[in-house]
Design a protein around this motif. Sequence first.
Motif, short mmCIF file in Angstrom:
data_model
loop_
_atom_site.label_atom_id
_atom_site.label_comp_id
_atom_site.label_asym_id
_atom_site.label_seq_id
_atom_site.Cartn_x
_atom_site.Cartn_y
_atom_site.Cartn_z
N ASP A 84 0.87 -1.16 -0.10
CA ASP A 84 0.02 0.12 -0.01
C ASP A 84 0.74 0.99 0.02
OD1 ASP A 84 -2.64 -0.83 -0.23
OD2 ASP A 84 -3.16 -0.38 1.97
N ASP A 85 1.89 1.26 0.74
CA ASP A 85 2.91 2.29 0.84
C ASP A 85 3.39 2.69 -0.65
OD1 ASP A 85 2.46 2.74 3.35
OD2 ASP A 85 4.36 1.95 3.86
N GLU A 86 3.88 1.68 -1.09
CA GLU A 86 4.14 1.85 -2.47
C GLU A 86 3.21 2.26 -3.78
OE1 GLU A 86 7.65 -1.21 -3.76
OE2 GLU A 86 5.77 -2.12 -3.04
N LEU A 87 2.14 1.99 -3.53
CA LEU A 87 0.97 2.35 -4.50
C LEU A 87 0.62 3.79 -3.89
CD1 LEU A 87 -1.14 -1.00 -4.19
CD2 LEU A 87 0.25 -0.09 -6.33
N ALA A 125 6.23 1.36 -13.75
CA ALA A 125 6.13 0.66 -12.33
C ALA A 125 4.63 0.85 -12.11
CB ALA A 125 6.92 1.02 -11.46
N ALA A 126 4.22 2.16 -11.79
CA ALA A 126 3.04 2.63 -11.63
C ALA A 126 1.88 1.84 -12.58
CB ALA A 126 2.57 4.00 -11.54
N ALA A 134 2.36 10.88 -6.60
CA ALA A 134 3.19 11.31 -7.85
C ALA A 134 2.45 11.62 -9.07
CB ALA A 134 4.49 10.21 -8.24
N GLU A 135 1.60 10.74 -9.35
CA GLU A 135 0.82 11.06 -10.44
C GLU A 135 -0.29 12.15 -10.37
OE1 GLU A 135 1.36 9.56 -13.20
OE2 GLU A 135 2.87 8.76 -12.30
N ARG A 136 -0.78 12.55 -9.23
CA ARG A 136 -1.52 13.77 -8.74
C ARG A 136 -0.83 14.85 -8.92
NH1 ARG A 136 -4.13 11.21 -3.23
NH2 ARG A 136 -6.04 10.13 -4.13
N ALA A 137 0.45 14.61 -8.34
CA ALA A 137 1.24 15.82 -8.71
C ALA A 137 1.76 16.17 -9.91
CB ALA A 137 2.64 15.84 -7.80
N ALA A 138 1.91 15.33 -10.67
CA ALA A 138 2.17 15.47 -12.08
C ALA A 138 1.12 16.01 -13.01
CB ALA A 138 2.68 14.00 -12.83
N LEU A 139 -0.19 15.69 -12.66
CA LEU A 139 -1.14 16.03 -13.12
C LEU A 139 -1.42 17.66 -12.84
CD1 LEU A 139 -3.77 16.07 -15.05
CD2 LEU A 139 -5.01 14.94 -13.06
N ALA A 140 -1.20 18.05 -11.61
CA ALA A 140 -1.47 19.22 -11.06
C ALA A 140 -0.38 20.12 -12.00
CB ALA A 140 -1.24 19.46 -9.73
N GLU A 141 0.80 19.72 -11.94
CA GLU A 141 1.83 20.40 -12.74
C GLU A 141 1.21 20.66 -14.21
OE1 GLU A 141 6.24 19.99 -14.23
OE2 GLU A 141 5.77 18.78 -12.52
N ASP A 142 0.65 19.76 -14.81
CA ASP A 142 0.27 19.88 -16.16
C ASP A 142 -0.89 20.84 -16.28
OD1 ASP A 142 2.01 18.13 -17.25
OD2 ASP A 142 0.67 16.60 -17.34
N LEU A 143 -1.87 20.82 -15.18
CA LEU A 143 -3.03 21.69 -15.20
C LEU A 143 -2.76 23.20 -14.88
CD1 LEU A 143 -5.49 19.41 -13.29
CD2 LEU A 143 -5.50 19.95 -15.68
N TYR A 166 -7.53 2.99 -7.00
CA TYR A 166 -7.50 4.44 -6.96
C TYR A 166 -6.34 5.06 -7.68
CZ TYR A 166 -11.40 3.37 -4.02
OH TYR A 166 -12.37 2.71 -3.56
N LEU A 167 -5.20 4.25 -7.81
CA LEU A 167 -3.98 4.61 -8.50
C LEU A 167 -4.51 4.71 -9.86
CD1 LEU A 167 -0.94 5.21 -9.26
CD2 LEU A 167 -0.54 2.67 -9.06
N GLY A 168 -5.26 3.73 -10.45
CA GLY A 168 -5.73 3.43 -11.93
C GLY A 168 -6.73 4.77 -12.07
N GLU A 169 -7.42 5.27 -11.19
CA GLU A 169 -8.29 6.15 -11.43
C GLU A 169 -7.72 7.26 -11.81
OE1 GLU A 169 -12.56 7.59 -9.83
OE2 GLU A 169 -11.05 7.44 -7.87
#
Length: 229
Positions: free
Chosen positions: A21-24, A151-152, A30-39, A127-130
Motif C-alpha cells: 500500500d505504501d508503494e501504491l 512501475a505505476a 506522484a501521478e496527482r502531483a504530475a497532473l497538477a503540474e500539467d494543469l 485508486y491509482l488506476g483512477e
Amino acid sequence: MTPDEGRTDQGTGRRPAGRSDDELWAFVRAERAALAEDLAGLTAEQWRHGTLCGEWDVEDVVAHLVAAASTTRWAWLRSMVGARFRPDVHNRRRIDEHRGGTPAATLDRFRAVVGSTTAPSRDTAAYLGEVVVHAQDVRRPLGLTRVPGVAALTAVADFFARRDFAVASRTHAAGLTLEADDGPFRAGEGPRVTGSTLALVMAMAGRPAYLEELDGPGVPLLRGRLSAA
C-alpha cells in the motif's frame, strides 16, 4: 483489497505485482502531483475542453478526482444511497460539491488532496488506476504527452486484468493475451494484444482512442467490446 502476493494471475500462472500500500500510495501522490503540474498552465478555454470521459470537461474530471480523494467509505455509501445507486447521479453530485468557484480554485482543491490516502475502499491499486486513467483522459485531448512510470502503470494493469472495479477492465480483457512491449506486464490467454503498458491500461479502462496504439490478432475483438460498451 490490494494486490495479493499469494495469488496467481488468472491465465498466466505468475504472481501479480504485489506492491505494498505504501508503494501504491506513493505512485498515487506522484501521478496527482504530475497532473497538477500539467494543469497549472491551462487557459480558461482549455479548462472547458472535452475529455475522454464523455460529457465531462477538464474541470469536471479534476473535481471528480478531488471527490475521490476526499470521500470515505461511509460518505460514498450515503451518496450512493441518496443517488439510488445510480453512479452517474452520484458522480455528478460529488463533482458539483468539489468544484471550486473558478478553475483555479478547483485546481487548488486538487493540490490540497495530492497526498491524501482517503478512499471509499482499500482497493488502492484501483485508486491509482483512477488517477492514471483520468489524467490521460485530460491530457490526450489537450495534446499533453506526459506518460506515467512503467512501475505505476504495471501495478494498474495487473489490477485491471484481474478485477472489474470502477471500469469493466477484466471483462474487456477476458480471453485475450495482453502483453506490454515496454515493461513486464503480461496477462491472460488467447489472441494476443501488444503495445505500451499505458495503451493497454487505457484500453482495458474502455478508452477506444488508445486502440490505434495496439497491435495483434486480438485487437479486433477488443475493439468490438469497447464499441459495444
